[in-house]
Scaffold this motif. Structure first.
Motif, PDB file in Angstrom:
ATOM      1  N   ASP A  10       0.582  -1.135   0.315  1.00 64.26           N
ATOM      2  CA  ASP A  10       0.471   0.075  -0.298  1.00 64.26           C
ATOM      3  C   ASP A  10       0.804   1.408   0.202  1.00 64.26           C
ATOM      4  OD1 ASP A  10      -1.804  -2.128   0.309  1.00 64.26           O
ATOM      5  OD2 ASP A  10      -2.354  -1.272   2.014  1.00 64.26           O
ATOM      6  N   PHE A  11       1.909   0.928   0.634  1.00 61.74           N
ATOM      7  CA  PHE A  11       3.048   1.838   0.649  1.00 61.74           C
ATOM      8  C   PHE A  11       3.803   1.939  -0.373  1.00 61.74           C
ATOM      9  CE2 PHE A  11       0.495   1.598   4.606  1.00 61.74           C
ATOM     10  CZ  PHE A  11       0.228   3.279   4.716  1.00 61.74           C
ATOM     11  N   GLY A  12       4.058   1.662  -1.304  1.00 61.64           N
ATOM     12  CA  GLY A  12       5.514   1.233  -2.124  1.00 61.64           C
ATOM     13  C   GLY A  12       6.153   0.670  -2.224  1.00 61.64           C
ATOM     14  N   LEU A  13       6.355   0.102  -0.836  1.00 64.50           N
ATOM     15  CA  LEU A  13       7.559  -0.777   0.210  1.00 64.50           C
ATOM     16  C   LEU A  13       8.380  -2.186  -1.365  1.00 64.50           C
ATOM     17  CD1 LEU A  13       7.160   0.810   3.333  1.00 64.50           C
ATOM     18  CD2 LEU A  13       8.829   1.482   1.767  1.00 64.50           C
ATOM     19  N   ARG A  14       9.187  -2.652  -1.186  1.00 61.49           N
ATOM     20  CA  ARG A  14       9.060  -4.499  -1.467  1.00 61.49           C
ATOM     21  C   ARG A  14       9.219  -5.166   0.207  1.00 61.49           C
ATOM     22  NH1 ARG A  14      14.598  -4.445  -0.698  1.00 61.49           N
ATOM     23  NH2 ARG A  14      15.563  -2.510  -0.752  1.00 61.49           N
ATOM     24  N   PRO A  15       7.973  -5.496  -0.312  1.00 61.91           N
ATOM     25  CA  PRO A  15       7.751  -7.301   0.430  1.00 61.91           C
ATOM     26  C   PRO A  15       8.908  -7.281   1.571  1.00 61.91           C
ATOM     27  CG  PRO A  15       6.348  -7.059  -0.929  1.00 61.91           C
ATOM     28  CD  PRO A  15       7.398  -6.214  -1.567  1.00 61.91           C
ATOM     29  N   THR A  16      10.198  -8.171   0.473  1.00 61.42           N
ATOM     30  CA  THR A  16      11.037  -8.648   0.890  1.00 61.42           C
ATOM     31  C   THR A  16      12.210  -7.440   2.506  1.00 61.42           C
ATOM     32  OG1 THR A  16      12.752  -7.534  -0.761  1.00 61.42           O
ATOM     33  CG2 THR A  16      11.277  -9.719  -0.167  1.00 61.42           C
ATOM     34  N   TRP A  17      12.068  -6.168   2.025  1.00 57.55           N
ATOM     35  CA  TRP A  17      12.432  -5.302   3.185  1.00 57.55           C
ATOM     36  C   TRP A  17      11.263  -5.419   4.061  1.00 57.55           C
ATOM     37  CZ3 TRP A  17      10.376  -0.890   5.276  1.00 57.55           C
ATOM     38  CH2 TRP A  17      11.212  -0.072   6.365  1.00 57.55           C
ATOM     39  N   ALA A  18       9.926  -5.200   4.046  1.00 60.20           N
ATOM     40  CA  ALA A  18       9.252  -5.046   5.326  1.00 60.20           C
ATOM     41  C   ALA A  18       9.390  -6.989   5.863  1.00 60.20           C
ATOM     42  CB  ALA A  18       8.072  -4.664   4.915  1.00 60.20           C
ATOM     43  N   ALA A  19       9.746  -7.251   5.333  1.00 59.90           N
ATOM     44  CA  ALA A  19       9.574  -8.867   5.641  1.00 59.90           C
ATOM     45  C   ALA A  19      11.037  -8.739   6.751  1.00 59.90           C
ATOM     46  CB  ALA A  19       9.782  -9.834   5.078  1.00 59.90           C
ATOM     47  N   GLY A  20      11.619  -8.318   6.054  1.00 61.32           N
ATOM     48  CA  GLY A  20      13.316  -8.383   6.854  1.00 61.32           C
ATOM     49  C   GLY A  20      13.655  -7.593   8.323  1.00 61.32           C
ATOM     50  N   MET A  21      12.240  -6.296   8.093  1.00 55.26           N
ATOM     51  CA  MET A  21      12.306  -5.458   9.246  1.00 55.26           C
ATOM     52  C   MET A  21      11.516  -6.393  10.425  1.00 55.26           C
ATOM     53  SD  MET A  21      13.296  -2.614   8.808  1.00 55.26           S
ATOM     54  CE  MET A  21      15.378  -3.467   7.777  1.00 55.26           C
ATOM     55  N   ARG A  22      10.199  -7.414   9.983  1.00 59.81           N
ATOM     56  CA  ARG A  22       9.407  -7.895  10.610  1.00 59.81           C
ATOM     57  C   ARG A  22      10.508  -8.847  11.552  1.00 59.81           C
ATOM     58  NH1 ARG A  22       5.738  -7.588   6.350  1.00 59.81           N
ATOM     59  NH2 ARG A  22       5.849  -9.693   6.846  1.00 59.81           N
ATOM     60  N   SER A  23      11.400  -9.555  11.314  1.00 57.94           N
ATOM     61  CA  SER A  23      12.473 -11.117  11.209  1.00 57.94           C
ATOM     62  C   SER A  23      12.916 -10.669  12.721  1.00 57.94           C
ATOM     63  CB  SER A  23      12.645 -11.146  10.295  1.00 57.94           C
ATOM     64  OG  SER A  23      14.367 -10.052  10.050  1.00 57.94           O
ATOM     65  N   ARG A  24      13.153  -8.941  12.648  1.00 55.42           N
ATOM     66  CA  ARG A  24      13.875  -8.802  13.634  1.00 55.42           C
ATOM     67  C   ARG A  24      13.270  -9.290  14.674  1.00 55.42           C
ATOM     68  NH1 ARG A  24      15.950  -2.500  12.731  1.00 55.42           N
ATOM     69  NH2 ARG A  24      17.026  -3.010  11.042  1.00 55.42           N
ATOM     70  N   LEU A  25      11.740  -9.283  15.185  1.00 48.90           N
ATOM     71  CA  LEU A  25      11.616  -9.700  16.349  1.00 48.90           C
ATOM     72  C   LEU A  25      11.976 -11.254  16.811  1.00 48.90           C
ATOM     73  CD1 LEU A  25       9.944  -7.229  15.542  1.00 48.90           C
ATOM     74  CD2 LEU A  25       7.960  -7.610  16.621  1.00 48.90           C
ATOM     75  N   PRO A  26      11.457 -11.140  17.764  1.00 45.90           N
ATOM     76  CA  PRO A  26      11.270 -12.988  18.237  1.00 45.90           C
ATOM     77  C   PRO A  26       9.380 -13.717  16.978  1.00 45.90           C
ATOM     78  CG  PRO A  26      11.857 -11.908  19.855  1.00 45.90           C
ATOM     79  CD  PRO A  26      11.625 -10.716  18.914  1.00 45.90           C
ATOM     80  N   ALA A  27      10.515 -14.860  16.923  1.00 44.90           N
ATOM     81  CA  ALA A  27       9.055 -15.997  15.791  1.00 44.90           C
ATOM     82  C   ALA A  27       7.681 -15.851  16.774  1.00 44.90           C
ATOM     83  CB  ALA A  27       9.770 -16.923  16.031  1.00 44.90           C
ATOM     84  N   ALA A  28       7.729 -15.921  18.062  1.00 45.69           N
ATOM     85  CA  ALA A  28       6.325 -15.744  18.698  1.00 45.69           C
ATOM     86  C   ALA A  28       5.762 -14.854  18.544  1.00 45.69           C
ATOM     87  CB  ALA A  28       7.047 -16.673  20.295  1.00 45.69           C
ATOM     88  N   GLN A  29       6.849 -13.240  19.041  1.00 44.05           N
ATOM     89  CA  GLN A  29       6.050 -11.985  19.170  1.00 44.05           C
ATOM     90  C   GLN A  29       5.326 -12.265  17.767  1.00 44.05           C
ATOM     91  OE1 GLN A  29       8.250 -13.393  21.341  1.00 44.05           O
ATOM     92  NE2 GLN A  29       7.395 -13.048  22.214  1.00 44.05           N
ATOM     93  N   ARG A  30       6.189 -12.236  16.758  1.00 46.77           N
ATOM     94  CA  ARG A  30       5.915 -11.597  14.922  1.00 46.77           C
ATOM     95  C   ARG A  30       5.042 -12.365  14.903  1.00 46.77           C
ATOM     96  NH1 ARG A  30      11.092 -12.778  13.259  1.00 46.77           N
ATOM     97  NH2 ARG A  30       9.635 -15.484  12.246  1.00 46.77           N
ATOM     98  N   ALA A  31       4.742 -13.769  14.926  1.00 43.16           N
ATOM     99  CA  ALA A  31       3.339 -13.803  14.577  1.00 43.16           C
ATOM    100  C   ALA A  31       1.976 -13.476  15.674  1.00 43.16           C
ATOM    101  CB  ALA A  31       3.657 -16.112  15.474  1.00 43.16           C
ATOM    102  N   ASP A  32       2.471 -12.886  16.719  1.00 40.32           N
ATOM    103  CA  ASP A  32       1.188 -12.668  17.444  1.00 40.32           C
ATOM    104  C   ASP A  32       1.269 -11.275  16.510  1.00 40.32           C
ATOM    105  OD1 ASP A  32       0.885 -14.284  19.605  1.00 40.32           O
ATOM    106  OD2 ASP A  32       2.266 -14.027  20.536  1.00 40.32           O
ATOM    107  N   LEU A  33       1.647  -9.657  16.003  1.00 37.46           N
ATOM    108  CA  LEU A  33       2.290  -9.062  15.373  1.00 37.46           C
ATOM    109  C   LEU A  33       1.063  -9.191  14.112  1.00 37.46           C
ATOM    110  CD1 LEU A  33       4.562  -6.485  16.610  1.00 37.46           C
ATOM    111  CD2 LEU A  33       2.295  -6.765  17.515  1.00 37.46           C
ATOM    112  N   GLU A  34       1.477 -10.353  13.242  1.00 37.88           N
ATOM    113  CA  GLU A  34       0.766 -10.614  11.864  1.00 37.88           C
ATOM    114  C   GLU A  34      -0.641 -10.768  12.167  1.00 37.88           C
ATOM    115  OE1 GLU A  34       3.396 -13.078  10.322  1.00 37.88           O
ATOM    116  OE2 GLU A  34       4.977 -11.925  10.515  1.00 37.88           O
TER     117      GLU A  34
END
Length: 355
Positions: free
Chosen positions: A26-50
Motif C-alpha cells: 500500500d505504501f510502495g515498499l518492497r515486501p522483502t524489506w518489510a519482512a526483513g524488518m519484521r524478522s528482527r522480532l522473536p518468532a512468537a511475538q512476530r506471529a502475534d503481531l501478524e
C-alpha cells in the motif's frame, strides 16, 4: 466554523509503522524489506503481531484519548500495560461510532469471557462498519483473540514491547526531529490558507468533506505514513487526520537510491491501464465504478490502479460525506514528475522541484 487542533507524539508513528510493515504494498515498499524488518522480532511475538494486524489498524481514538505525556511510545505502552489484560484489545478497538449495544457486548466479553451469538453479530457489524477490514477472515481472527481474553491481551503487549525494543526504539530517535518540523510547517501553513486547502495540501491531494464540516479537527504529523494519511472520528464531535511529513526525497527503506516520489510516479505512468485512467480523468472527475464501465474492467482492478496513482500523487480525491470517492487528474503532479526526472538526471543544473 471548524476548530483546528494539533497533536504530536511518536506513539502515532509506532502504530503507523506496524501497519506499514504489515501492508508494505500500500505504501510502495518492497515486501522483502518489510519482512526483513519484521524478522528482527522473536518468532512468537512476530506471529502475534501478524495475527493482530489482520484485524487491527491504527487505533486513533485510543491514541487521541491518551494524556499528552503518554503520546510518546514508551508512555503509550505503559498506559496499555496499566489496563487489565482482557481489556487491552477492546480498548484499542472501541470507536465513537460504535452503538452502545456494541460497546456493552465488548465489555461483557471482557468481563465474562463469553457473549451470546446475537452479541457476536452486533460486534461484527460494528467492527466492519468502522474498521473496513481487508483480510477475508478478519472478524474470525478478531473473535478468537477476544475470546482468548487475558491470554491474548498479555501476548499482544509482549509483542508490542518486542517491536519497540527490536525496531522502533532506534527509529523513534531518527523521526522525532521530522515530527517537530512537520508540525511547525503545517501550523505555519494553517495561518495563510483555509481549512479545505490545508487538508488537501497535507494529505497530498485529498479533499475530505466530512472533515471540512466537523466541529473539531485534530492534525497529527507522521514520518511513516507519507505519502498517505490515516483519518477517522475520535470523539462524537472530533475527527483526526494523521498526515505524512517525511520529505519526498527520503525513503523508508535503507539503501534506496532513488527519490521515492519520483519512483512511484514513473512506475504509475509506465502502466498502460493507468495512462488510460489518467486520460479519462483529464476530461473530468470520475468514480471507480464509472471508470470500470469505460475501461471494461472489474471495479476491484480499477481500484487497484487508482491506489497506485494515489500513492504516486497523480490524482486528486474527493471523499464525500457518504464515503463515495471521486478522482480527478492532479495536473501539477504530472508537471512535477517531469521536472523531478530532469533534476535526478542532471542534479547539478536542475534544482529539485517543490512538492
Amino acid at each position: 466554523m471548524t476548530t483546528l487542533l494539533w497533536e504530536s507524539g511518536s506513539a502515532y508513528d509506532f502504530f503507523v509503522a506496524l501497519y506499514v510493515l504489515h501492508h508494505p504494498g500500500d505504501f510502495g515498499l518492497r515486501p522483502t524489506w518489510a519482512a526483513g524488518m519484521r524478522s528482527r522480532l522473536p518468532a512468537a511475538q512476530r506471529a502475534d503481531l501478524e495475527r493482530a494486524q489482520a484485524f487491527l489498524g491504527v487505533p486513533l481514538p485510543w491514541l487521541h484519548a491518551l494524556p499528552p505525556e503518554a503520546k510518546e511510545t514508551a508512555g503509550a505502552l505503559d498506559a496499555l500495560a496499566a489496563l487489565p489484560p482482557a481489556t487491552r484489545l477492546p480498548a484499542l478497538l472501541t470507536h465513537p461510532q460504535w452503538p452502545p449495544e456494541a460497546r456493552q457486548a465488548l465489555d461483557d466479553l471482557a468481563r465474562r469471557g463469553q457473549i451470546t451469538p446475537a452479541g457476536w453479530e452486533i460486534l461484527r457489524q460494528a467492527y466492519e462498519h468502522v474498521w473496513h477490514p481487508r483480510h477475508p477472515q478478519a472478524f474470525t481472527l478478531l473473535a478468537e483473540a477476544l475470546s482468548a481474553g487475558e491470554a491474548f491481551g498479555t501476548a499482544l503487549l509482549d509483542a508490542l514491547r518486542a517491536f519497540y525494543q527490536a525496531f522502533f526504539h532506534e527509529e523513534e530517535t531518527h523521526l522525532r526531529p521530522w515530527l517537530a518540523r512537520g508540525l511547525a510547517d503545517a501550523q505555519a501553513l494553517a495561518t495563510r490558507t483555509d481549512l479545505p486547502t490545508l487538508l488537501e495540501t497535507l494529505s497530498g491531494g485529498v479533499r475530505f468533506e466530512v472533515l471540512e464540516e466537523a466541529p473539531e479537527v485534530v492534525l497529527v504529523p507522521s514520518y511513516w505514513s507519507t505519502p498517505l494519511v490515516f483519518y477517522g472520528q475520535v470523539t462524537p464531535t472530533r475527527w483526526l487526520m494523521v498526515f505524512g511529513c517525511r520529505p519526498p526525497s527520503q525513503a523508508l527503506a535503507s539503501g534506496e537510491n532513488l527519490p521515492p516520489t519520483l519512483l512511484h510516479r514513473l512506475k504509475a505512468l509506465a502502466d498502460p491501464t493507468r495512462l488510460r485512467i489518467l486520460r479519462y480523468l483529464a476530461q473530468g472527475p470520475q468514480t471507480p465504478s464509472s471508470l470500470a464501465r469505460q475501461l471494461r474492467l472489474r471495479p476491484p482492478t480499477v481500484v487497484h490502479h487508482l491506489q497506485a496513482l494515489r500513492l504516486a500523487g497523480l490524482v486528486h480525491i474527493t471523499i464525500t460525506r457518504a464515503g463515495e470517492r471521486r478522482y480527478a487528474l492532479r495536473r501539477e503532479a504530472i508537471t512535477a514528475a517531469c521536472a523531478d526526472l530532469e533534476s535526478f538526471l542532471h542534479p547539478d543544473s536542475h534544482p529539485s522541484s517543490p512538492e
